[in-house]
Design a protein around this motif. Sequence first.
Motif, PDB file in Angstrom:
ATOM      1  N   GLY A 111      42.688 -15.604 -47.462  1.00  0.00           N
ATOM      2  CA  GLY A 111      43.878 -15.851 -46.988  1.00  0.00           C
ATOM      3  C   GLY A 111      43.949 -16.672 -45.316  1.00  0.00           C
ATOM      4  N   VAL A 112      42.818 -16.977 -44.776  1.00  0.00           N
ATOM      5  CA  VAL A 112      42.449 -17.637 -43.505  1.00  0.00           C
ATOM      6  C   VAL A 112      42.733 -19.184 -43.729  1.00  0.00           C
ATOM      7  N   ARG A 113      43.787 -19.618 -43.474  1.00  0.00           N
ATOM      8  CA  ARG A 113      44.230 -21.055 -43.428  1.00  0.00           C
ATOM      9  C   ARG A 113      43.780 -22.217 -42.670  1.00  0.00           C
ATOM     10  N   ASP A 114      43.794 -21.594 -41.337  1.00  0.00           N
ATOM     11  CA  ASP A 114      43.458 -22.451 -40.372  1.00  0.00           C
ATOM     12  C   ASP A 114      41.994 -22.452 -40.080  1.00  0.00           C
ATOM     13  N   LYS A 115      41.551 -23.841 -40.096  1.00  0.00           N
ATOM     14  CA  LYS A 115      40.040 -24.267 -40.026  1.00  0.00           C
ATOM     15  C   LYS A 115      39.500 -23.596 -38.640  1.00  0.00           C
ATOM     16  N   LYS A 116      39.979 -23.297 -37.485  1.00  0.00           N
ATOM     17  CA  LYS A 116      39.452 -22.805 -36.446  1.00  0.00           C
ATOM     18  C   LYS A 116      39.344 -21.498 -36.308  1.00  0.00           C
ATOM     19  N   ASP A 117      40.340 -20.714 -37.102  1.00  0.00           N
ATOM     20  CA  ASP A 117      40.213 -19.379 -37.263  1.00  0.00           C
ATOM     21  C   ASP A 117      39.085 -19.021 -37.970  1.00  0.00           C
ATOM     22  N   LEU A 118      38.938 -19.690 -39.189  1.00  0.00           N
ATOM     23  CA  LEU A 118      37.568 -19.666 -40.006  1.00  0.00           C
ATOM     24  C   LEU A 118      36.587 -19.667 -39.461  1.00  0.00           C
ATOM     25  N   ALA A 119      36.341 -20.769 -38.482  1.00  0.00           N
ATOM     26  CA  ALA A 119      35.101 -21.131 -37.983  1.00  0.00           C
ATOM     27  C   ALA A 119      34.576 -19.900 -36.733  1.00  0.00           C
ATOM     28  N   LYS A 120      35.873 -19.341 -36.391  1.00  0.00           N
ATOM     29  CA  LYS A 120      35.713 -18.065 -35.508  1.00  0.00           C
ATOM     30  C   LYS A 120      34.959 -16.867 -36.040  1.00  0.00           C
ATOM     31  N   MET A 121      35.559 -16.712 -37.446  1.00  0.00           N
ATOM     32  CA  MET A 121      35.085 -15.677 -38.201  1.00  0.00           C
ATOM     33  C   MET A 121      33.637 -15.882 -38.643  1.00  0.00           C
ATOM     34  N   ILE A 122      33.197 -16.910 -39.123  1.00  0.00           N
ATOM     35  CA  ILE A 122      31.875 -17.435 -39.516  1.00  0.00           C
ATOM     36  C   ILE A 122      30.984 -17.104 -38.503  1.00  0.00           C
ATOM     37  N   ASN A 123      31.467 -17.661 -37.198  1.00  0.00           N
ATOM     38  CA  ASN A 123      30.670 -17.401 -35.886  1.00  0.00           C
ATOM     39  C   ASN A 123      30.381 -15.986 -35.794  1.00  0.00           C
ATOM     40  N   PHE A 124      31.063 -15.299 -35.805  1.00  0.00           N
ATOM     41  CA  PHE A 124      31.120 -13.795 -35.773  1.00  0.00           C
ATOM     42  C   PHE A 124      30.092 -13.238 -36.417  1.00  0.00           C
ATOM     43  N   VAL A 125      30.104 -13.736 -38.012  1.00  0.00           N
ATOM     44  CA  VAL A 125      29.133 -13.100 -38.863  1.00  0.00           C
ATOM     45  C   VAL A 125      27.640 -13.605 -38.364  1.00  0.00           C
ATOM     46  N   LYS A 126      27.510 -15.093 -37.925  1.00  0.00           N
ATOM     47  CA  LYS A 126      26.350 -15.352 -37.657  1.00  0.00           C
ATOM     48  C   LYS A 126      25.693 -14.789 -36.195  1.00  0.00           C
ATOM     49  N   TYR A 127      26.623 -14.493 -35.384  1.00  0.00           N
ATOM     50  CA  TYR A 127      26.120 -14.191 -34.040  1.00  0.00           C
ATOM     51  C   TYR A 127      26.901 -12.699 -33.619  1.00  0.00           C
ATOM     52  N   PRO A 128      26.628 -11.738 -34.600  1.00  0.00           N
ATOM     53  CA  PRO A 128      27.385 -10.503 -34.338  1.00  0.00           C
ATOM     54  C   PRO A 128      27.253  -9.831 -33.114  1.00  0.00           C
ATOM     55  N   LEU A 129      28.240  -9.487 -32.402  1.00  0.00           N
ATOM     56  CA  LEU A 129      28.339  -8.762 -31.180  1.00  0.00           C
ATOM     57  C   LEU A 129      28.729  -7.455 -31.320  1.00  0.00           C
ATOM     58  N   ASN A 130      27.891  -6.394 -30.418  1.00  0.00           N
ATOM     59  CA  ASN A 130      28.542  -4.992 -30.496  1.00  0.00           C
ATOM     60  C   ASN A 130      28.861  -4.593 -31.730  1.00  0.00           C
ATOM     61  N   VAL A 131      28.291  -4.791 -32.895  1.00  0.00           N
ATOM     62  CA  VAL A 131      28.464  -4.209 -34.099  1.00  0.00           C
ATOM     63  C   VAL A 131      27.473  -3.462 -34.821  1.00  0.00           C
ATOM     64  N   LYS A 132      27.510  -2.275 -35.589  1.00  0.00           N
ATOM     65  CA  LYS A 132      26.642  -1.981 -36.197  1.00  0.00           C
ATOM     66  C   LYS A 132      26.177  -2.719 -37.304  1.00  0.00           C
ATOM     67  N   GLY A 133      26.911  -3.258 -38.204  1.00  0.00           N
ATOM     68  CA  GLY A 133      26.338  -4.046 -39.374  1.00  0.00           C
ATOM     69  C   GLY A 133      27.836  -4.835 -39.964  1.00  0.00           C
ATOM     70  N   ILE A 134      27.608  -5.596 -40.685  1.00  0.00           N
ATOM     71  CA  ILE A 134      28.643  -6.454 -41.186  1.00  0.00           C
ATOM     72  C   ILE A 134      28.739  -6.340 -42.665  1.00  0.00           C
ATOM     73  N   LEU A 135      30.155  -6.560 -43.229  1.00  0.00           N
ATOM     74  CA  LEU A 135      30.530  -6.530 -44.766  1.00  0.00           C
ATOM     75  C   LEU A 135      30.971  -7.844 -44.801  1.00  0.00           C
ATOM     76  N   LEU A 136      30.562  -8.615 -46.036  1.00  0.00           N
ATOM     77  CA  LEU A 136      31.189  -9.870 -46.287  1.00  0.00           C
ATOM     78  C   LEU A 136      31.590  -9.940 -47.526  1.00  0.00           C
ATOM     79  N   PRO A 137      32.976 -10.054 -47.912  1.00  0.00           N
ATOM     80  CA  PRO A 137      33.338 -10.065 -49.472  1.00  0.00           C
ATOM     81  C   PRO A 137      32.891 -11.528 -49.856  1.00  0.00           C
ATOM     82  N   VAL A 138      32.195 -11.708 -50.818  1.00  0.00           N
ATOM     83  CA  VAL A 138      31.705 -13.225 -51.476  1.00  0.00           C
ATOM     84  C   VAL A 138      32.465 -13.195 -52.933  1.00  0.00           C
ATOM     85  N   LYS A 139      32.729 -14.150 -53.311  1.00  0.00           N
ATOM     86  CA  LYS A 139      33.304 -14.433 -54.704  1.00  0.00           C
ATOM     87  C   LYS A 139      32.161 -14.065 -55.756  1.00  0.00           C
TER      88      LYS A 139
END
Length: 442
Positions: free
Chosen positions: A157-185
């Motif tokens: 549901g994320v339409r804006d490319k900049k928003d998507l890039a922000k989220m992808i970047n967060f997965v790539k360089y996670p800050l202050n997190v224990k771990g990441i879950l990423l739903p994938v088709k």
Amino acid sequence: MHSRILNGFLFLILSGGFVAAQDKAYARKVVDTLASPVMHGRGYVFNGDKIASEYISNEFKSFGLLSFEKTGSYFQEFRFPVNTFPGRVEMTFHFGDRAAEKCMPGEKFLVRSSSPSIKGHYKVKRLDSSIASVPSKWDAFMAEDHRKVFVLVDTAGVRDKKDLAKMINFVKYPLNVKGILLPVKMNHIEGTDQCSKLTAWDFSMVQSTVPVVEIDPSLSAATEIDIRIGAKFLKEYTSRNVAGYIRGTAQPDSFIVFTAHYDHLGHMGKEVYFPGANDNASGVAMLLNLAKHYSKPENAPKYSIVFIAFSAEEVGLIGSAYFVQHPLFPLARIRFLINMDILGTGDEGITVVNATLFNKEFTLLKSLNDSSNYLPQIKPRGKAAISDHHFFTERGVPAFYIYTLGGIKAYHDTCDRRETLPLTEFDDLFRLLRDFTNVLMN
Ligand SMILES: [Zn+2]
């Protein structure tokens, strides 16, 4: 030039009479053996690569292949770093309103190859479009401390490319997190027996600090998880290439080289392994079939023929890179090299990488195929650094990389199984490679 090659070929056909067909039962046996649980996915846990290379060297020995003086055996050892998963890997997803789901890796979740070990029970926080699309909410989320929770990054549901890039970047360089879950088709894989997969798995030569787990979207509503990942980073793992040859009867200092990597992705946890039937037990089956063929006295080749089963291809062409840096015979004496990786189908023919670099040889291959009606299609492709021919090409060694097209789509997943590998055009491809080699040596 081409017509002369063709005449040579016709002569060969007429004078050769019936050449014994290759042994498909043997090819099947090789695939069944290499893709079996005993080989542990031919990776770097439970000695999978050692067991597989031992098997291949025993086959070399049974055909009477010679070993190179430099190594004194069929093995050529080398070292590299790699992250592995020999321990337990399991997850349970808890939901507020429905029963918890315990999952096995490879099916509904996939641990990214750089992930470190972890064990525990964690809350899940969501990062989705409702946060990413509102700058103040995003900033607030980023300022929070997530070091005790898993963040589920849902880009649906994320339409804006900049928003998507922000989220992808967060997965790539996670800050202050224990771990990441990423739903994938999830993708159902055609031609398999009800097998589905997330993304293609790979290897990492580093271990990261934060585990990233891809999950099936049906698990996106999880509020808490139990997670266990038993990772082990190996700083200097020793694996080995397997190389042997048949001495040429007329020009032993000219070489035809066949290569195929035998390694695959190993294990994700104790129980789940990646069989790698198509990638690349099928290529090794062809390598061994050709070795078997040319080791028979009646097929003794004029040139020397080298057979190399590389390791660590999936880590990044490490075995072939090492070989090119430490060749066991002069690379300049290679008349032609054929790398075989993924030969298990062929319903739609084959692709020939480097076809555009070696036009003469490609035309020969095509005309041999046309005159014998072997494969439905031979597709030319340019240079591509996607398999073990690459570093040879960079050193100026004339080489093709061949892979089959069509049929089963399993790739770098637990669905690449021996039971569903058809070997559709295996016989015809064997004949084509044999004819091609015979003309090159004449
Ligand atoms: Zn491969």
